[in-house]
Design a protein around this motif. Structure first.
Motif, PDB file in Angstrom:
ATOM      1  N   ASN A  73       0.701  -1.213   0.033  1.00 21.70           N
ATOM      2  CA  ASN A  73       0.492  -0.046  -0.069  1.00 21.70           C
ATOM      3  C   ASN A  73       1.136   0.867   0.203  1.00 21.70           C
ATOM      4  O   ASN A  73       0.407   2.408  -0.806  1.00 21.70           O
ATOM      5  CB  ASN A  73      -0.715  -0.076   1.263  1.00 21.70           C
ATOM      6  CG  ASN A  73      -2.303  -1.593   1.262  1.00 21.70           C
ATOM      7  OD1 ASN A  73      -2.910  -0.986  -0.085  1.00 21.70           O
ATOM      8  ND2 ASN A  73      -1.877  -2.609   2.345  1.00 21.70           N
ATOM      9  N   GLU A  77       0.757   3.774  -2.931  1.00 27.92           N
ATOM     10  CA  GLU A  77       0.910   5.592  -3.069  1.00 27.92           C
ATOM     11  C   GLU A  77       1.792   5.874  -2.806  1.00 27.92           C
ATOM     12  O   GLU A  77       1.696   7.234  -3.782  1.00 27.92           O
ATOM     13  CB  GLU A  77       0.968   5.980  -1.032  1.00 27.92           C
ATOM     14  CG  GLU A  77      -0.153   6.711  -1.235  1.00 27.92           C
ATOM     15  CD  GLU A  77      -1.321   7.334  -1.396  1.00 27.92           C
ATOM     16  OE1 GLU A  77      -1.327   8.239  -1.808  1.00 27.92           O
ATOM     17  OE2 GLU A  77      -2.125   6.327  -1.860  1.00 27.92           O
ATOM     18  N   LYS A  81      -0.146   5.480  -8.046  1.00 31.27           N
ATOM     19  CA  LYS A  81      -1.209   6.010  -6.980  1.00 31.27           C
ATOM     20  C   LYS A  81      -3.042   6.427  -7.680  1.00 31.27           C
ATOM     21  O   LYS A  81      -3.901   5.728  -7.155  1.00 31.27           O
ATOM     22  CB  LYS A  81      -0.995   7.410  -6.283  1.00 31.27           C
ATOM     23  CG  LYS A  81      -2.344   8.489  -5.038  1.00 31.27           C
ATOM     24  CD  LYS A  81      -2.060   9.200  -5.165  1.00 31.27           C
ATOM     25  CE  LYS A  81      -2.921   9.824  -3.902  1.00 31.27           C
ATOM     26  NZ  LYS A  81      -2.701  11.747  -3.256  1.00 31.27           N
ATOM     27  N   ARG A 116      -8.211   1.680  -8.046  1.00 31.52           N
ATOM     28  CA  ARG A 116      -7.221   3.125  -7.550  1.00 31.52           C
ATOM     29  C   ARG A 116      -7.057   4.097  -8.859  1.00 31.52           C
ATOM     30  O   ARG A 116      -7.242   4.753  -9.412  1.00 31.52           O
ATOM     31  CB  ARG A 116      -5.395   3.075  -7.341  1.00 31.52           C
ATOM     32  CG  ARG A 116      -5.554   2.172  -6.165  1.00 31.52           C
ATOM     33  CD  ARG A 116      -5.988   3.657  -5.191  1.00 31.52           C
ATOM     34  NE  ARG A 116      -5.998   3.461  -3.329  1.00 31.52           N
ATOM     35  CZ  ARG A 116      -3.846   3.727  -3.318  1.00 31.52           C
ATOM     36  NH1 ARG A 116      -3.193   4.623  -4.644  1.00 31.52           N
ATOM     37  NH2 ARG A 116      -3.365   2.629  -2.027  1.00 31.52           N
TER      38      ARG A 116
END
Length: 548
Positions: A73, A77, A81, A116
């Protein structure tokens, strides 16, 4: 040992001439502007993948959990992202032809795309994700003996949860015909078995059967060792937990299909009032109680629904500090479901008033007081709004009519369930008013009560019979399955009609205030003793030395 990330490596050491220092811009360059070749996977991602692969091959569950819940994760990010991770073909040079790891990586790869990327998955990616799940489940189910794979419980739950979510999302995608090309529609027509409801049900039931989880749960309920009936597969943690999570998956799937009886039935051997080793994944716990409570509500078993909703809300309160401070990606999921459960609890308490935990009652009044008042006044729109927000996203398992692109087929399951619920509300909408009048009297002529409510006598008698019927429901009793129980009245007032007179009795048991105050005195006494003990220990620590 744990993957240490970018502290030990320079992700841009391999080519500095085109990099800005911004990971997203630099990776965008590698992804889109390298002519004639695949983009270069950053060294930090390579190091992560190698460590992740080694952890999986060695069965190091602690390191796998760290990679899965935290590192993946964080790297998403930082590097991905709003874009996909490298596809499997681009990481083969790093991890080799390790098919098991590639399957697991693809599971994360497609899940990331759905969660995402702004454009969402393409039709091809939806199909590829389905094939990847098939490969994963075939690897587990078709083996002659238990496979050597070990994964953390959280990932196993997420696999089952995501498998059902992607099926649900595909059903919604398939039903929206208007914005699809002729090629996409033709492909859907010719591939009806991909993301088919029978395939999804078959996977879940196969995992339940392979793990022999129902027999294990039955043994556990009797106080015996569940491994005695687990068999070769059931004793393996991977199969045991996948079997248990598949039962919860079936609960969810049947609820999404509107089959609430079957939803509760699949949990026949699960004792929800017990905390066990099967219930260590918070999101699984929240999902279980949400769908159990919702199924009970739709079956008009409001007392059981309130018990389920109250239990999980108290559980969320108890674990809130742990979840909110762990940096877990589950926080948003739990918060959303917490709000949904609060709305459903408010609906149930309006339709079936009863005492709940004082803290929960205060939280409901503070956050949803206005909405509850509107529902108590009988405003249908208030019920509709609360239900529409809090209910699951229902689905239809059958393909739409591809020849009619203007039909909003994807909305039909939701519209049908809202209609069913609102018809039930409509039947009960006058009950709170009738209850408030009955609580004021011990005897009253039907003619006078009907006049107070602006109803004819026949209409009022119908509502009284409805009151009797709706306030009596099946209530679960300890030691029985979720579908069993005994009929109980949920009303604090009872009545009978003798000719044209209504005779009313208050059945509400008065609170024992003396007992309540005694309990509070004991609590303060225990606190006082604890404070004195703490002070004595502090004095002993400072004895013989300088006091401050």
């Amino acid at each position: 040992m744990a993957y240490s990330g970018h502290d030990e490596v320079d992700p841009y050491a391999y080519d500095r001439s085109y990099h800005t220092g911004d990971p997203n811009q630099d990776f965008g360059y590698e992804q889109h502007y390298q002519p004639g070749k695949s983009y270069i996977v950053p060294e930090e991602i390579k190091n992560f993948l190698l460590f992740f692969q080694r952890s999986v091959s060695e069965g190091n569950v602690a390191d796998i959990s760290t990679c899965y819940e935290h590192d993946f994760n964080k790297l998403s990010e930082r590097f991905f992202k709003n874009s996909p991770w490298p596809d499997a073909e681009n990481i083969i040079q790093t991890v080799g032809n390790d098919q098991v790891f590639l399957i697991l990586y693809k599971e994360l790869f497609y899940r990331h795309i759905i969660a995402r990327t702004q454009s969402g998955p393409t039709q091809e990616q939806r199909f590829e994700s389905y094939y990847n799940y098939c490969n994963f489940f075939n690897y587990i189910l078709n083996a002659d003996g238990p496979v050597g794979l070990q994964l953390p419980d959280q990932w196993l739950w997420d696999i089952i949860d995501e498998f059902i979510y992607q099926f649900q999302d595909f059903c919604k995608y398939r039903s929206k015909i208007a914005n699809k090309s002729d090629e996409e529609i033709a492909f859907l027509r010719t591939n009806p078995k991909i993301w088919n409801v029978h395939s999804v049900l078959n996977v879940l039931h196969s995992l339940v059967d392979k793990s022999n989880i129902n027999a294990q749960l039955e043994m556990y309920g009797k106080g015996d060792d569940p491994d005695l009936l687990g068999g070769e597969f059931g004793r393996h943690p991977l199969y045991k937990m996948l079997g248990y999570f598949s039962l919860i998956g079936l609960l969810r799937l049947h609820s999404l299909l509107g089959d609430y009886y079957q939803a509760i039935k699949v949990l026949e051997y699960i004792e929800l009032d017990k905390q066990t080793s099967y219930t260590q994944v918070p999101t699984c716990q929240v999902t279980t109680y949400y769908y159990v409570g919702f199924a009970y509500m739709m079956m008009r078993r409001y007392k059981d629904a309130i018990r389920s909703f109250s239990s999980i809300l108290l559980y969320i309160q108890r674990t809130n500090y742990m979840v909110s401070t762990s940096g877990s990606y589950q926080i948003d999921v739990v918060k959303k479901m917490n709000d949904q459960i609060m709305n459903l609890l408010a609906i149930c308490l309006v339709l079936h008033p009863m005492r709940i935990d004082e803290g929960l009652q205060a939280a409901l009044s503070e956050k949803y007081g206005e909405k509850i008042q509107r529902m108590e006044k009988g405003e249908p729109q208030a019920f509709d709004d609360a239900f529409s927000y809090a209910c699951p996203r229902f689905l239809s398992p059958v393909p739409p009519n591809y020849d009619d692109p203007n039909f909003n087929f994807h909305k039909e399951p939701f519209t049908l369930q809202v209609k069913v619920f609102m018809e039930e509300v409509e039947q009960q909408i006058s009950i709170p008013t009738i209850r408030s009048f009955l609580k004021l009297y011990t005897t009253m002529p039907i003619s006078k009560l009907s006049a107070f409510l602006d109803m004819s006598e026949d209409e009022f008698k119908t509502h009284l019979l409805c009151f009797k019927h709706k306030m009596n429901s099946l209530v679960w009793t300890k030691g029985t399955s979720g579908l069993e129980g005994e009929f109980q009245s949920g009303s604090e007032v009872d009545f009978y009609i003798d000719k044209e007179m209504v005779h009313i009795a208050d059945t509400k048991v008065a609170r024992r205030y003396g007992e309540f105050f005694i309990q509070q005195i004991h609590k303060f006494s225990e606190l006082n003793k604890a404070m004195k003990t703490k002070q004595q220990l502090a004095n002993e620590d400072f004895s013989g030395g300088q006091r401050f």
